[in-house]
Scaffold this active site. Structure first.
Site, mmCIF file in Angstrom:
data_model
loop_
_atom_site.group_PDB
_atom_site.id
_atom_site.type_symbol
_atom_site.label_atom_id
_atom_site.label_comp_id
_atom_site.label_asym_id
_atom_site.label_seq_id
_atom_site.Cartn_x
_atom_site.Cartn_y
_atom_site.Cartn_z
ATOM 1 C CG ASP A 260 -2.173 0.801 0.990
ATOM 2 O OD1 ASP A 260 -3.201 0.537 1.628
ATOM 3 O OD2 ASP A 260 -2.121 1.718 0.144
HETATM 4 C C1 GLC Z 1 -4.240 4.222 -0.320
HETATM 5 C C2 GLC Z 1 -5.155 3.087 0.082
HETATM 6 C C3 GLC Z 1 -5.233 1.969 -0.933
HETATM 7 C C4 GLC Z 1 -5.049 2.531 -2.329
HETATM 8 C C5 GLC Z 1 -3.627 3.057 -2.403
HETATM 9 C C6 GLC Z 1 -3.317 3.676 -3.773
HETATM 10 O O1 GLC Z 1 -3.526 4.667 0.797
HETATM 11 O O2 GLC Z 1 -4.925 2.497 1.355
HETATM 12 O O3 GLC Z 1 -6.502 1.329 -0.756
HETATM 13 O O4 GLC Z 1 -5.247 1.518 -3.298
HETATM 14 O O5 GLC Z 1 -3.347 4.011 -1.395
HETATM 15 O O6 GLC Z 1 -4.052 4.853 -3.943
#
Ligand code: GLC
Length: 737
Positions: A260
């Site tokens: 993430d």
């Molecule tokens: C965010 C979220 C995740 C998302 C990622 C990319 O922090 O936790 O669900 O896909 O970043 O945007």
């Protein structure tokens, strides 16, 4: 490209080309004129890392993607992957996932994902960061809205539907590779606080939190995303048991594992790494392939290779998984494959997608209350629509980041299409919030508020006048869309105070009242729900939300949605969920006196509205529960049947649910576990027998040694309309001769 050629490519790559494949950067790195002094310097990476980056984050638009890919290919042999958060819609936005799940309609959920992929792929998307299937039982956590809900098995059912919907046959320009998230257990953050610690027994984690991710992997999900939280004291992104042992060895997942956002560098803040070097090493050892938006892999993998801490074989394995995904998407033959600006333009919010979105809304809004049959509304009634959502386009919810907000139909528009000028009036009524500051700083990205044109007093006066004039007042109220979604945790789950106070003042003048609720989580409604006649839970219903809601309000369709997450009675009650253990002193069946049982002094144990709950315009009667036998022997199955009759005067659907309770086992077992459901159509007066098969597989669970098996003993079987309203019978499972 043939695998042999792909292997040759891998072998021919320089170390920096290889490392580049494991780096994901945001859009500002691609095509930015101020690259050196801007994002690159801020992130602290070298130009080669940008030139060799393997994938882009949330960069979309056919022409833009084509241009970035073209420029990238001038300096690299390997095409970029374009990945984005396309969770419950692209330009056309469907109801948020917690709402979609309330349809209990896997085909509907699958078709929404398929339509989303078809709309996004021509616009340059290759991968979507979806489905999010985190089990959520604590409504304080803002990301409830993205999840199918509180039940491990049902979340798994929808995980499969969404993966199959997005990926289809992996046709470029038609489908998207999916990335199940957040692996794993992010929905169990302590106290519902965003990014907080997750900690529980491995036994419970395996039994109640892992199943939905495994369902996605078993459905062929191409990617997995690591979660921000710890698992048994080790952040998921560095957790070798979770990633290497469970995900890769036990589940056989050999796809791409991405972190993430910034999760590798956050290992330092977690306190398991001293610096980027240590963080990069931990993530590589946990077989994490792609570093989303940190400098760790870009700057530290070479030093790790050079000092012998990282075996080039491990690097090659990670790079291979990324190359193989690109190859499956056909990008080596054609880096621009699937991009089609004209097709993207034609599909964006086209009539077909809008119509599908409207149908989805009709099936996802949950009728929570309907006293005196106020709904459906009758033609000729004078309707006053009022509240912060009466004329708002903010119906997509926080995670529809690529949604076309301008395309959203407002309630005011939808009502005006049904009503005449002399039977319809509307006003904003009150502010959404008292304090917009608490939402944090989104700069100019969102116009937060305040938004009222008139003063609060003028709006209250106008609201009261309209309430006196109208036959029915329709209140369009709820959470601000930024009060849920990521970083949307709340400790007070009631309606914003300014709305409750305003509604209370207006209600005394309303002959009849209907509340349309817009929210990203189960809310606490107990303090006012008995003051209104009807409540329709609308979630964030998306582009065609208003039309679908109007269809339900005026009876053009009969609400059939059922909750997949219970609504708490009080904020202090969460986490509250139907699949809880009974404890040694269950409040409903203990030999102890009234006080000394598992209960609160100031609140019931049960939620206000249970899992599986929802009303319709028809009524139904469940009867004649029958088991094919009272003993199930090893290798056998039983069947259980119940009669369901439409005792109303309109046709409708019932979601008939099957639950089991393992009365006594070597570990405690939930009071109920959903094991199946059937959605049936019933004409007025029609009665159908609904038959479920009970299999040995349904009886299995993880014991304290994490052995997955069924144990002999008594089982209760429940068939009903929700977790709190079931017929019950019992059988014994025997394993002896
Ligand atoms: C965010 C979220 C995740 C998302 C990622 C990319 O922090 O936790 O669900 O896909 O970043 O945007």
């Amino acid at each position: 490209m043939e695998e042999k050629k792909l292997r040759e490519l891998l072998q021919s790559m320089t170390v920096r080309e290889k490392i580049g494949q494991l780096i994901q950067l945001s859009g500002d790195f691609f095509g930015a004129s101020d690259l050196a002094t801007g994002p690159q310097e801020k992130l602290g990476i070298e130009p080669w890392a940008v030139q060799n980056a393997g994938s882009a984050l949330n960069v979309l638009g056919a022409d833009k993607v084509r241009e970035i890919q073209k420029r990238h290919m001038e300096n690299s042999r390997i095409p970029l992957l374009f990945m984005a958060d396309i969770v419950y819609g692209y330009k056309t936005v469907y109801p948020m996932p917690l709402g979609l799940a309330c349809s209990w309609d896997t085909e509907l959920v699958k078709s929404c994902s398929r339509r989303t992929a078809r709309e996004a792929a021509p616009d340059g998307a290759h991968v979507t960061f979806a489905p999010m299937v985190d089990v959520v039982r604590d409504a304080r956590w803002g990301r409830c809205m993205e999840s199918p809900g509180e039940d491990p098995w049902l979340n798994g059912v929808f995980a499969r539907a969404m993966v199959e919907g997005f990926q289809g046959e992996m046709v470029p320009g038609e489908n998207l590779a999916s990335c199940v998230k957040h692996f794993a257990g992010y929905g169990a953050v302590e106290a519902g606080r965003e990014y907080n610690t997750v900690d529980m027994s491995r036994w419970r984690f395996v039994q109640e939190y892992l199943p939905p991710y495994k369902a996605a992997v078993d459905a062929g999900c191409e990617m997995v995303m690591t979660s921000f939280n710890t698992v048994e004291g080790i952040p998921a992104t560095a957790n070798r048991w979770l990633m290497e042992e469970v995900l890769r060895r036990q589940w056989g997942f050999d796809g791409v594992l991405i972190t993430d956002y910034a999760a590798i560098q956050e290992l330092i803040a977690h306190g398991v790494a001293e610096d980027d070097y240590e963080a990069a090493k931990l993530a590589m050892n946990a077989t994490v392939d792609i570093d989303m938006k940190t400098p760790c892999y870009a700057n530290q993998l070479e030093p790790l290779l050079n000092d012998g801490s990282l075996d080039v074989k491990k690097l090659d394995e990670a790079v291979w998984r990324v190359l193989a995904l690109k190859n499956r998407l056909g990008l080596f033959e054609d880096p621009y494959r699937g991009i089609d600006a004209e097709k993207a333009e034609c599909l964006a919010c086209n009539e077909e997608n809008r119509s599908a979105a409207r149908t989805a809304v009709q099936k996802c809004m949950v009728l929570l209350r309907n006293e005196n049959q106020v709904l459906p509304l009758k033609s000729g009634q004078k309707i006053a629509l009022m509240g912060p959502y009466a004329d708002s386009k903010d119906l997509n919810g926080m995670w529809a980041v690529h949604g076309d907000r301008d395309a959203v139909v407002t309630l005011k528009t939808a009502f005006a299409e049904v009503l005449s000028e002399d039977t319809f009036a509307t006003t904003a009524g009150c502010e959404m919030l008292d304090d917009y500051e608490s939402l944090g700083d989104f700069g100019s990205y969102f116009k937060l508020g305040p938004t009222l044109e008139n003063s609060a007093e003028e709006e209250l006066e106008k609201s009261i006048a309209l309430a006196k004039w109208a036959d029915v007042v329709v209140f369009a109220v709820g959470e601000h869309m930024l009060q849920s979604g990521e970083s949307g945790s709340r400790t007070d789950l009631t309606l914003p105070a300014v709305q409750r106070a305003w509604m209370e003042r207006v209600l005394v003048h309303a002959k009849k009242s209907v509340v349309l609720l817009f929210n990203g989580r189960p809310l606490v409604l107990a303090d006012w729900k008995n003051s209104v006649d009807a409540i329709l839970e609308c979630w964030f219903p998306g582009t065609e939300g208003a039309h679908g809601i109007a269809d339900l309000l005026w009876g053009r369709c009969n609400p059939c949605a059922r909750l997949t997450a219970g609504f708490p009675f009080a904020s202090g009650q969460v986490p509250v969920y139907y699949g809880a253990f009974r404890t040694g002193r269950p409040a409903d069946a203990s030999s102890h006196s009234g006080r000394f049982v598992s209960r609160y002094l100031d609140c019931p144990n049960e939620p206000l509205y249970p899992f599986g709950y929802g009303l319709s315009y028809h009524t139904a009667e469940y009867s004649d529960l029958k088991l094919s036998d009272t003993v199930m022997r090893r290798g056998e199955t039983l069947t259980v049947g119940a009669a369901v009759k439409n005792t109303g005067d309109v046709s409708g659907q019932e979601v008939v649910q099957l639950y089991l309770h393992d009365v006594a086992a070597s570990v405690v077992r939930p009071a109920k576990e959903l094991k199946g459901f059937q959605k049936i159509d019933l004409e007025p007066g029609e009665k159908k027998e609904v038959i479920f098969e009970i299999t040995e597989e349904m009886l299995k669970f993880y014991d304290s040694d994490l052995q997955f098996a069924a144990q002999p003993g008594m089982f209760e079987v429940f068939v009903g309309r929700n977790a709190a309203d079931c017929l019950v019978a019992a059988f014994r499972y025997e394993t002896g001769r």
